[in-house]
Design an enzyme around this catalytic site. Structure first.
Site, PDB file in Angstrom:
ATOM      1  N   HIS A 179      94.228  52.453  -2.703  1.00  0.00           N
ATOM      2  CA  HIS A 179      93.257  51.848  -3.621  1.00  0.00           C
ATOM      3  C   HIS A 179      91.840  52.215  -3.213  1.00  0.00           C
ATOM      4  CE1 HIS A 179      92.038  48.714  -0.688  1.00  0.00           C
ATOM      5  NE2 HIS A 179      93.301  48.712  -0.329  1.00  0.00           N
TER       6      HIS A 179
ATOM      7  N   CYS B 169      96.791  48.143   3.838  1.00  0.00           N
ATOM      8  CA  CYS B 169      96.829  49.184   2.818  1.00  0.00           C
ATOM      9  C   CYS B 169      95.933  50.369   3.168  1.00  0.00           C
ATOM     10  CB  CYS B 169      96.432  48.588   1.473  1.00  0.00           C
ATOM     11  SG  CYS B 169      97.554  47.289   0.911  1.00  0.00           S
TER      12      CYS B 169
END
Length: 229
Positions: A181, A197
């Site tokens: 992301h 992440c």
């Protein structure tokens, strides 16, 4: 770059079931990153402001990012097929494998705590523009004052920690709670910052997002992965 496939055997999520990875929130203050030397006009244009999105994306202050973490095409030797994404957390790079021994390389920020990090193979089962972010139950339990107010989720926008794009990784049809992301803290690229992440500069995740379809294979090396260029 050569990747030792044996590193992937037996690879599994270090955190499963309860979704330890889903929050992808920052744990480092971007202001702590020291400014570096200026970069070329080419990169200044590549990372300039974007005003064609639902929300404005500001230009990146590239003096705060090591030039080696900026997007570029590089030589990359691997047995993975073109179109595969290979993430090397130890080197802080994500590679999109291209034809003829080449790859598009992106600098990334990786998980601060090894216990929250995914490793092995997965597929991108979902893509989202300006995705909604929701902290996991574990994140709320650990830091209720910080995350409790977002228990119902945070809509996409400039303050959302997932940035303008997110790629959702699944294994065997199950969400790994691991995402690639964007970030509202570009100065943290190249560091260990999030809850697990992989974050990219907003301009880079937009570039990667448009290059890969749902179903793309993603290989995440262990933090001490054997990858050399």
């Amino acid at each position: 770059m050569t990747i030792d496939r044996r590193r992937f055997l037996g690879g599994a999520m270090a955190a499963a079931g309860s979704g330890l990875l889903a929050g992808c929130a920052s744990t480092q203050n971007a202001a702590l990153v020291q400014p570096l030397r200026p970069v070329s006009r080419e990169y200044a244009a590549m990372y300039g402001a974007i005003d064609t999105e639902p929300f404005p994306i500001p230009a990146v202050d590239l003096s705060e990012i090591e030039p080696r973490f900026l997007r570029r095409e590089v030589t990359f030797r691997t047995t993975e097929q073109p179109g595969t994404i290979v993430v090397d957390p130890a080197a802080r790079y994500a590679y999109l494998v291209l034809e003829r021994g080449r790859a598009m390389r992106y600098g990334v920020g990786v998980g601060k705590e090894e216990g929250f990090n995914f490793r092995g193979s997965a597929v991108i089962a979902r893509k989202a523009e300006w995705p909604r972010w929701t902290p996991t139950l574990n994140m709320i339990r650990r830091e209720p004052e910080r995350y409790g107010k977002y228990a119902q989720g945070l809509p996409g926008g400039p303050e959302n920690p997932l940035g303008p794009r997110a790629l959702y990784l699944y294994r065997d049809g199950q969400d790994t709670y691991y995402r690639l992301h964007g970030t509202d803290e570009p100065a943290t690229i190249g560091t260990m910052v999030s809850s697990g992440c992989i974050r990219l500069i907003n301009q880079d995740i937009i570039d990667l997002y448009r290059r890969v379809p749902v179903g793309t294979k993603v290989v995440v090396l262990p933090a001490g992965g054997d990858a050399t260029s």
